[in-house]
Motif scaffolding. Structure first.
Motif, PDB file in Angstrom:
ATOM      1  N   ASN A 271      49.398  47.097  89.077  1.00  0.00           N
ATOM      2  CA  ASN A 271      49.891  48.431  88.726  1.00  0.00           C
ATOM      3  C   ASN A 271      51.239  48.313  88.033  1.00  0.00           C
ATOM      4  O   ASN A 271      52.075  47.483  88.392  1.00  0.00           O
ATOM      5  CB  ASN A 271      50.023  49.308  89.971  1.00  0.00           C
ATOM      6  N   LEU A 273      54.442  50.772  86.704  1.00  0.00           N
ATOM      7  CA  LEU A 273      55.153  52.052  86.634  1.00  0.00           C
ATOM      8  C   LEU A 273      56.354  51.872  85.729  1.00  0.00           C
ATOM      9  O   LEU A 273      57.093  50.886  85.862  1.00  0.00           O
ATOM     10  CB  LEU A 273      55.640  52.505  88.012  1.00  0.00           C
ATOM     11  N   ILE A 280      59.082  58.883  86.583  1.00  0.00           N
ATOM     12  CA  ILE A 280      57.977  58.024  86.145  1.00  0.00           C
ATOM     13  C   ILE A 280      57.449  58.585  84.830  1.00  0.00           C
ATOM     14  O   ILE A 280      56.944  59.707  84.786  1.00  0.00           O
ATOM     15  CB  ILE A 280      56.846  57.992  87.186  1.00  0.00           C
ATOM     16  N   SER A 283      52.272  55.418  84.159  1.00  0.00           N
ATOM     17  CA  SER A 283      51.645  54.672  85.252  1.00  0.00           C
ATOM     18  C   SER A 283      50.308  54.137  84.759  1.00  0.00           C
ATOM     19  O   SER A 283      49.538  54.868  84.130  1.00  0.00           O
ATOM     20  CB  SER A 283      51.415  55.570  86.473  1.00  0.00           C
ATOM     21  N   HIS A 284      50.071  52.861  85.033  1.00  0.00           N
ATOM     22  CA  HIS A 284      48.834  52.246  84.542  1.00  0.00           C
ATOM     23  C   HIS A 284      48.426  51.108  85.477  1.00  0.00           C
ATOM     24  O   HIS A 284      49.280  50.357  85.958  1.00  0.00           O
ATOM     25  CB  HIS A 284      49.048  51.692  83.132  1.00  0.00           C
ATOM     26  N   THR A 285      47.128  51.002  85.757  1.00  0.00           N
ATOM     27  CA  THR A 285      46.617  49.896  86.573  1.00  0.00           C
ATOM     28  C   THR A 285      45.607  49.098  85.760  1.00  0.00           C
ATOM     29  O   THR A 285      44.694  49.665  85.158  1.00  0.00           O
ATOM     30  CB  THR A 285      45.962  50.403  87.864  1.00  0.00           C
ATOM     31  N   SER A 347      54.069  51.826  93.776  1.00  0.00           N
ATOM     32  CA  SER A 347      53.258  51.066  92.827  1.00  0.00           C
ATOM     33  C   SER A 347      52.100  50.376  93.547  1.00  0.00           C
ATOM     34  O   SER A 347      50.955  50.376  93.069  1.00  0.00           O
ATOM     35  CB  SER A 347      54.132  50.029  92.110  1.00  0.00           C
ATOM     36  N   ASN A 350      49.381  52.820  94.350  1.00  0.00           N
ATOM     37  CA  ASN A 350      48.594  53.128  93.157  1.00  0.00           C
ATOM     38  C   ASN A 350      47.551  52.049  92.896  1.00  0.00           C
ATOM     39  O   ASN A 350      46.405  52.346  92.540  1.00  0.00           O
ATOM     40  CB  ASN A 350      49.521  53.264  91.945  1.00  0.00           C
TER      41      ASN A 350
END
Length: 595
Positions: A271, A273, A280, A283-285, A347, A350
């Protein structure tokens, strides 16, 4: 020229930081790796039998080794990432994230437009992003347009054409969404000032806009232009509300990238952030498919480089869960407490949520993959030599020693196989002795399976602690199955897992799928055993009520129950109805007893 042995090629690598590449006989690249010291890495691969040589099929394919020396370890990290992206070697991890992301484009033109796009064109325009979803892009654009009136037309608003009166204002002007720069109703200076504030908002900084509008609102109020002042106040409220929703930490935490990783046997989830002014902004995973049992440290290094390149991050500081090699220009922080620690934990949450979401999707669209992953995880968690495709669980049931019974439930591929469930009446044990009862039922179960030539389980789960586990082991010893079948005990109090001859129990994570399957086995065995025990006690109580009548034995009681189904109906039956079943003499005794 004869082929130089791989061992010789590995041992001749230089004492320098760099990247090594494995090629097969057809000169196809198989794997790219990096090393702080190529010589030491070669020795490790050669003598320590690392993951590279565990996979025999892979090891046999390596025909040639090539290396590239670089100045530092961080340079090796960057070069490795570039080579993996260029060649996509078969045995390197797979970054499953090749979709096209949306951007916000600030067009390079007089009176710039702002709009969403998935295509980047090298025309001098400024692109913000990429964003992880179009929904996020629309939310930001709606915010900007509700505060700053911008043009949406694609006219060439050169100074000469505006002065010549070539254009007329459109409906957007009359709706208040544009100030009419096409007719010269808004100056370029005013428009550029708006664009300057919008750039700050897109970076996550609302301070400049809010400060400007507050000054403007005060000026309008002092001049008693209250309606205009109220409109400015509404814009401030919109900005403050949006900022409040996105601010989660100390606003002093600015321009920071946060990374965390969660992994299992087959995949890792990283993840990312991005924080700006305490908010924020992204945000990406990323899901990473493992190829050669890579560790979290190695995967996180790779993901940091890939994600920062993809999202064009310019942050000079990153927060990490543990120390990894990063670009020498970056400041790496491993938070221990406070706001920084909380943002790292966010994070991680997430990453866990994304992983669980993927699991839920896979259960539906690819159940075999889900089963394979869970079985592999159980093998790892419980230190087994093979995947537990066939599991059996035992539980005893008795109340003060009355009607002792046991239950055996069977799971195949992590799911109940109810047709294979078995009940046992305890025959050789007198009184409430759980240990002896467990020893008896385990012996009977596997003696019969062996006699009938049936397959044995890979794992036995015993409902109980060290005592019950030891009793079950005695039976396996007698049958010669000790060491051939893995066996564990699960204690109810803290859900600890006990292993034979190991006094220290294993505590699995409460959310672990391995623990959930063991708990499901234990609960199912308990339910199945309790139901059988309850029915047996109920039947015994009914029989004893009928058999207490003089001249009525067990056989007669069973005949009546078979016909009338319950004692209540027997009590309500007339003499004639009873006589038809058991004869007049016995019918009179029962009828008179109940009436």
């Amino acid at each position: 020229m004869s082929q130089i042995p791989i061992q010789v090629q590995l041992s001749s690598l230089p004492n320098q930081a760099g990247v090594y590449q494995f090629y097969d006989a057809d000169d196809t690249i198989l794997y790219v790796g990096k090393a702080k010291n190529l010589k030491k890495e070669g020795d490790f691969l050669l003598y320590q039998k690392s993951r590279v040589w565990k996979n025999e099929g892979y090891g046999k394919k390596i025909h040639r080794i090539k290396h590239i020396v670089v100045p530092t370890e961080s340079d090796a990290l960057l070069l490795e990432n570039n080579l993996i992206k260029e060649y996509r070697p078969r045995y390197n991890v797979l970054l499953k994230d090749d979709k096209s992301y949306p951007w916000i484009c600030l067009k390079n033109e007089r009176f710039p437009r702002l709009f969403p796009t998935r295509r980047k064109i090298k025309d001098g325009s400024t692109y913000y992003g990429p964003y992880t979803s179009m929904k996020t892009v629309r939310t930001i654009l709606d915010l900007v347009k509700s505060v700053y009136p911008l043009r949406t037309c694609n006219y060439d608003l050169s100074e000469s054409k505006i002065n010549d009166g070539k254009y007329k204002v459109c409906l957007e002007y009359h709706l208040g969404n544009c100030k009419g720069p096409c007719e010269g109703l808004q100056t370029l200076e005013e428009y550029e000032r708006q664009i300057s504030d919008i750039k700050e908002i897109l970076k996550g900084n609302f301070k400049s806009s809010i400060h400007y509008f507050k000054g403007q609102m005060k000026t309008l109020s002092d001049n008693m232009q209250f309606e205009e002042a109220q409109r400015i106040k509404d814009k401030i409220t919109v900005l403050e509300n949006y900022q409040a929703k996105s601010t989660i930490v100390n606003p002093k935490i600015s321009n920071v990238d946060v990374f965390s990783i969660i992994s299992d046997n087959a995949f890792a989830y990283v993840n990312f952030l991005q924080l700006s002014h305490g908010s924020i902004v992204r945000s990406h995973t990323m899901e990473i498919k493992k190829k050669l049992d890579e560790g979290d440290k190695e995967l996180l290094q790779l993901a940091i480089v890939e994600i920062r390149n993809r999202f064009k991050s310019e942050s000079k500081e990153i927060y990490l869960p543990f120390k990894v090699v990063v670009d020498s220009e970056l400041k790496a922080t491993i938070p221990k407490l406070g706001d920084k620690k909380r943002i790292l934990e966010l994070s991680e949450r997430n990453a866990k949520y994304y992983r669980q979401e993927r699991f839920n999707q896979i259960k539906i669209i690819d159940p075999d993959r889900h089963t394979n992953r869970v079985m592999a995880q159980m093998k790892k968690d419980l230190r087994l030599s093979s995947e537990p495709r066939h599991i059996e669980c035992f539980d005893n049931s008795n109340i003060q020693g009355s009607n002792p019974v046991a239950a055996c439930v069977v799971f195949r591929d992590g799911k109940p196989s109810k047709k294979e469930y078995r009940h046992y009446n305890i025959k050789t044990v007198v009184g409430p002795d759980d240990f002896a009862s467990m020893e008896e039922v385990v012996y009977r179960r596997y003696k019969r399976l062996m006699e009938e030539g049936e397959s044995l389980p890979q794992l036995i789960v015993i409902d109980g602690g060290k005592g019950q586990l030891s009793s079950a082991l005695k039976s396996l010893d007698v049958l010669g199955l000790r060491g051939k079948i893995a066996i564990v005990g699960i204690a109810k109090r803290l859900e600890e897992i006990y292993f034979p001859e190991d006094p220290i129990p294993l505590y699995l994570d409460k959310k672990s799928e391995s623990l959930k399957i063991i708990q499901q086995l234990r609960n199912e065995a308990h339910r199945f055993g309790i139901t059988f025990h309850r029915n047996k006690r109920s039947k015994a109580a009914i029989n004893s009520e009928l058999e207490s009548i003089e001249g009525i034995g067990e056989k007669t009681a069973q005949e009546l129950l078979k016909h009338f189904k319950s004692v209540k109906r027997i009590k309500e039956a007339n003499l004639e109805g009873l006589s038809e079943i058991i004869g007049l003499s016995k019918a009179k005794k029962i009828y008179e007893s109940f009436h």
